[in-house]
Motif scaffolding. Sequence first.
Motif, PDB file in Angstrom:
ATOM      1  N   CYS A 200      -3.097   3.779   5.235  1.00 46.44           N
ATOM      2  CA  CYS A 200      -3.758   5.186   4.629  1.00 46.44           C
ATOM      3  C   CYS A 200      -3.516   6.049   4.894  1.00 46.44           C
ATOM      4  O   CYS A 200      -2.662   6.416   6.172  1.00 46.44           O
ATOM      5  CB  CYS A 200      -5.013   4.749   4.408  1.00 46.44           C
ATOM      6  SG  CYS A 200      -5.908   3.235   3.790  1.00 46.44           S
ATOM      7  N   SER A 201      -3.550   7.214   4.192  1.00 46.46           N
ATOM      8  CA  SER A 201      -3.100   8.740   3.845  1.00 46.46           C
ATOM      9  C   SER A 201      -3.481   9.740   5.101  1.00 46.46           C
ATOM     10  O   SER A 201      -4.472   9.289   5.127  1.00 46.46           O
ATOM     11  CB  SER A 201      -2.803   9.362   3.211  1.00 46.46           C
ATOM     12  OG  SER A 201      -1.956  10.567   3.314  1.00 46.46           O
ATOM     13  N   PRO A 202      -2.932   9.971   6.621  1.00 39.79           N
ATOM     14  CA  PRO A 202      -3.443  10.753   7.505  1.00 39.79           C
ATOM     15  C   PRO A 202      -3.517  12.653   6.855  1.00 39.79           C
ATOM     16  O   PRO A 202      -3.979  12.781   7.744  1.00 39.79           O
ATOM     17  CB  PRO A 202      -2.660  10.857   8.268  1.00 39.79           C
ATOM     18  CG  PRO A 202      -1.342  10.429   7.953  1.00 39.79           C
ATOM     19  CD  PRO A 202      -1.290   9.741   6.786  1.00 39.79           C
ATOM     20  N   VAL A 203      -3.386  12.312   5.455  1.00 42.73           N
ATOM     21  CA  VAL A 203      -3.092  14.249   5.440  1.00 42.73           C
ATOM     22  C   VAL A 203      -2.972  13.585   3.488  1.00 42.73           C
ATOM     23  O   VAL A 203      -2.740  12.967   2.407  1.00 42.73           O
ATOM     24  CB  VAL A 203      -1.761  15.025   5.561  1.00 42.73           C
ATOM     25  CG1 VAL A 203      -1.970  14.898   7.141  1.00 42.73           C
ATOM     26  CG2 VAL A 203      -0.417  14.374   5.660  1.00 42.73           C
ATOM     27  N   ARG A 204      -3.148  15.365   3.318  1.00 44.45           N
ATOM     28  CA  ARG A 204      -3.397  15.237   1.419  1.00 44.45           C
ATOM     29  C   ARG A 204      -2.075  15.726   1.280  1.00 44.45           C
ATOM     30  O   ARG A 204      -2.315  16.885   1.834  1.00 44.45           O
ATOM     31  CB  ARG A 204      -4.533  15.990   1.105  1.00 44.45           C
ATOM     32  CG  ARG A 204      -3.810  16.351  -0.120  1.00 44.45           C
ATOM     33  CD  ARG A 204      -5.677  17.751  -0.933  1.00 44.45           C
ATOM     34  NE  ARG A 204      -5.790  18.667  -0.122  1.00 44.45           N
ATOM     35  CZ  ARG A 204      -4.526  19.734  -0.742  1.00 44.45           C
ATOM     36  NH1 ARG A 204      -4.201  19.424  -1.662  1.00 44.45           N
ATOM     37  NH2 ARG A 204      -4.978  21.047   0.027  1.00 44.45           N
ATOM     38  N   GLY A 205      -0.925  15.166   0.968  1.00 40.57           N
ATOM     39  CA  GLY A 205      -0.082  15.865  -0.231  1.00 40.57           C
ATOM     40  C   GLY A 205       0.845  14.980  -1.068  1.00 40.57           C
ATOM     41  O   GLY A 205       0.368  14.198  -1.605  1.00 40.57           O
ATOM     42  N   ARG A 206       1.824  15.331  -1.103  1.00 37.72           N
ATOM     43  CA  ARG A 206       2.903  14.611  -2.112  1.00 37.72           C
ATOM     44  C   ARG A 206       3.561  13.499  -1.582  1.00 37.72           C
ATOM     45  O   ARG A 206       4.230  14.299  -0.014  1.00 37.72           O
ATOM     46  CB  ARG A 206       4.200  16.002  -2.613  1.00 37.72           C
ATOM     47  CG  ARG A 206       5.048  14.758  -3.703  1.00 37.72           C
ATOM     48  CD  ARG A 206       5.182  15.703  -4.677  1.00 37.72           C
ATOM     49  NE  ARG A 206       6.207  17.137  -3.645  1.00 37.72           N
ATOM     50  CZ  ARG A 206       6.449  18.595  -3.536  1.00 37.72           C
ATOM     51  NH1 ARG A 206       5.241  19.028  -3.902  1.00 37.72           N
ATOM     52  NH2 ARG A 206       7.290  19.161  -2.510  1.00 37.72           N
ATOM     53  N   VAL A 207       3.943  12.716  -2.014  1.00 29.50           N
ATOM     54  CA  VAL A 207       5.164  11.587  -1.665  1.00 29.50           C
ATOM     55  C   VAL A 207       6.213  11.642  -1.856  1.00 29.50           C
ATOM     56  O   VAL A 207       6.959  12.653  -3.054  1.00 29.50           O
ATOM     57  CB  VAL A 207       4.794  10.232  -2.244  1.00 29.50           C
ATOM     58  CG1 VAL A 207       6.321   9.428  -1.937  1.00 29.50           C
ATOM     59  CG2 VAL A 207       3.458   9.756  -1.932  1.00 29.50           C
ATOM     60  N   ALA A 208       7.144  12.259  -0.238  1.00 27.15           N
ATOM     61  CA  ALA A 208       7.882  12.954  -0.345  1.00 27.15           C
ATOM     62  C   ALA A 208       9.345  11.776  -0.872  1.00 27.15           C
ATOM     63  O   ALA A 208      10.331  12.057  -1.272  1.00 27.15           O
ATOM     64  CB  ALA A 208       8.813  14.385   0.689  1.00 27.15           C
ATOM     65  N   ASP A 209       9.010  10.463  -0.760  1.00 32.69           N
ATOM     66  CA  ASP A 209       9.872   9.436  -0.438  1.00 32.69           C
ATOM     67  C   ASP A 209       9.247   8.709   0.320  1.00 32.69           C
ATOM     68  O   ASP A 209       8.427   8.308   0.688  1.00 32.69           O
ATOM     69  CB  ASP A 209      11.047   9.721   0.786  1.00 32.69           C
ATOM     70  CG  ASP A 209      12.534   8.694   0.092  1.00 32.69           C
ATOM     71  OD1 ASP A 209      12.822   8.587  -0.553  1.00 32.69           O
ATOM     72  OD2 ASP A 209      12.999   9.365   0.416  1.00 32.69           O
ATOM     73  N   VAL A 210       9.749   6.676  -0.349  1.00 37.08           N
ATOM     74  CA  VAL A 210       9.104   6.007  -0.300  1.00 37.08           C
ATOM     75  C   VAL A 210      10.800   5.513   0.849  1.00 37.08           C
ATOM     76  O   VAL A 210      11.544   5.214  -0.139  1.00 37.08           O
ATOM     77  CB  VAL A 210       9.240   5.371  -1.131  1.00 37.08           C
ATOM     78  CG1 VAL A 210       9.419   3.790  -0.602  1.00 37.08           C
ATOM     79  CG2 VAL A 210       8.125   5.423  -2.056  1.00 37.08           C
ATOM     80  N   LEU A 211      10.333   5.133   2.451  1.00 38.00           N
ATOM     81  CA  LEU A 211      11.799   4.595   2.610  1.00 38.00           C
ATOM     82  C   LEU A 211      11.627   3.260   3.123  1.00 38.00           C
ATOM     83  O   LEU A 211      12.835   2.177   3.661  1.00 38.00           O
ATOM     84  CB  LEU A 211      11.842   5.403   4.307  1.00 38.00           C
ATOM     85  CG  LEU A 211      11.258   6.562   4.018  1.00 38.00           C
ATOM     86  CD1 LEU A 211      11.121   7.816   5.308  1.00 38.00           C
ATOM     87  CD2 LEU A 211      12.459   7.535   3.363  1.00 38.00           C
ATOM     88  N   ALA A 212      10.931   2.148   2.515  1.00 30.78           N
ATOM     89  CA  ALA A 212      11.259   0.888   2.398  1.00 30.78           C
ATOM     90  C   ALA A 212      10.063   0.107   1.162  1.00 30.78           C
ATOM     91  O   ALA A 212       9.617   1.016   0.906  1.00 30.78           O
ATOM     92  CB  ALA A 212      10.379   0.588   3.984  1.00 30.78           C
ATOM     93  N   ARG A 213      11.130  -0.697   1.353  1.00 34.96           N
ATOM     94  CA  ARG A 213      10.086  -2.086   0.212  1.00 34.96           C
ATOM     95  C   ARG A 213       9.729  -3.062   0.446  1.00 34.96           C
ATOM     96  O   ARG A 213      10.057  -3.751   1.281  1.00 34.96           O
ATOM     97  CB  ARG A 213      11.142  -2.370  -0.889  1.00 34.96           C
ATOM     98  CG  ARG A 213      11.604  -0.867  -1.409  1.00 34.96           C
ATOM     99  CD  ARG A 213      11.252  -0.387  -2.721  1.00 34.96           C
ATOM    100  NE  ARG A 213      11.836   1.158  -2.624  1.00 34.96           N
ATOM    101  CZ  ARG A 213      11.407   1.938  -2.652  1.00 34.96           C
ATOM    102  NH1 ARG A 213      11.489   2.513  -1.473  1.00 34.96           N
ATOM    103  NH2 ARG A 213      11.524   2.912  -3.097  1.00 34.96           N
ATOM    104  N   PRO A 214       8.653  -3.667  -0.069  1.00 38.92           N
ATOM    105  CA  PRO A 214       8.219  -4.956  -0.229  1.00 38.92           C
ATOM    106  C   PRO A 214       9.612  -6.128  -0.028  1.00 38.92           C
ATOM    107  O   PRO A 214      10.293  -5.692  -0.196  1.00 38.92           O
ATOM    108  CB  PRO A 214       6.789  -5.758  -0.783  1.00 38.92           C
ATOM    109  CG  PRO A 214       7.125  -3.484  -2.130  1.00 38.92           C
ATOM    110  CD  PRO A 214       7.828  -3.373  -1.578  1.00 38.92           C
ATOM    111  N   GLY A 215       8.722  -7.120   1.280  1.00 36.94           N
ATOM    112  CA  GLY A 215       9.521  -7.679   1.576  1.00 36.94           C
ATOM    113  C   GLY A 215      10.343  -7.473   2.992  1.00 36.94           C
ATOM    114  O   GLY A 215      10.955  -8.224   3.728  1.00 36.94           O
ATOM    115  N   GLU A 216      10.691  -6.549   2.830  1.00 36.51           N
ATOM    116  CA  GLU A 216      11.479  -5.477   4.878  1.00 36.51           C
ATOM    117  C   GLU A 216       9.633  -5.736   5.961  1.00 36.51           C
ATOM    118  O   GLU A 216       8.987  -6.081   5.481  1.00 36.51           O
ATOM    119  CB  GLU A 216      11.777  -4.279   4.569  1.00 36.51           C
ATOM    120  CG  GLU A 216      12.926  -4.466   3.104  1.00 36.51           C
ATOM    121  CD  GLU A 216      13.318  -2.653   3.007  1.00 36.51           C
ATOM    122  OE1 GLU A 216      13.380  -2.299   4.608  1.00 36.51           O
ATOM    123  OE2 GLU A 216      13.253  -2.174   2.002  1.00 36.51           O
TER     124      GLU A 216
END
Length: 324
Positions: A200-216
């Motif tokens: 889960c997210s430890p902070v409040r903020g905006r998702v700057a990037d998603v660096l991995a995808r399901p299956g990795e």
Amino acid sequence: MFSVVLIAIAVGLGVWWYPRAPARIVWQGYAEADYVKVGPTQQGLLTAVNVVRGSEVEIGAPLFVQDETADRAARDQAARQLQQARDQLANLESAGKPTEIDQAEANLADARATVERTKVDLDRAQSLIRDGAVTVQTLDQRRADFRSATARVAAMEAALAQARAPMGRQGEIKAQRAAVEAAQAALEMAEWRLSQRRVCSPVRGRVADVLARPGETMAAGAPVVSLLPPGNIFVRFFVPEAYLARIHRGDAVRLNCDRCRAGISARVSFVSPQAEYTPPVIYSEESRAKLVYMIEARPQPEDALLFNPGQPVTVAPAAEVRQP
């Protein structure tokens, strides 16, 4: 005609000598950010990502999930081992079977009845021996019967206490209690490992990037989601050496950017101790090819939302600073 020329020259000289307003001090910079990169605490297969780039998340919002099959099985195994250890401890701490205790109580009651009967026989023999109604041998036999019955009562009381006492010795019980504590710790560890599969997210903020995808398959600590909390956005600007002595950590500065409201303030949070050349992304004719010092200033979180990392920003001192 000559007078007109003289007047023009006088006006020109007056304008030239008239005190000019000092040039406005402006430093060039850009917005920057400290990203919070969230990754798993242990290696595993990524099965789901719950956020997309650009979305807003709150503290505790689910970010991603790893395969938890092995950890769930380990948790179940630890729970069963803990229950087994508790059952063994309960068995060692428990008394004998209820039927065994009932039998010991019945034997004790019988022994006590025998004591009462032999006591009466002994008292009668002691009263009759004065009249010669019983022999000395009979009196001795009554005394022996009474002592035997009394000893049997003591034996039956010990047998009843043994039936009611825990089945295990104190050393065995202590060792089993330690085994229960160890099994409890193993279960807590297994539950923690299982809980880490859902991050889960430890902070409040905006998702700057998603660096991995399901299956990795992600290594422990490898970032999956990059978060940008509002308080982690700051402005980095560059100041010529001549102004360095006038800027200190905690000083207020004013920020300005395209389509930003006026009066955005920030506090200097860092002053670089080393000089460097003006970065190529900073375009300033006055400071070009000169040594500058990097300064960082952080606005209030609500004002930081107005800036995007990489955005050009101009910075001016909040207090009056004269040209050197």
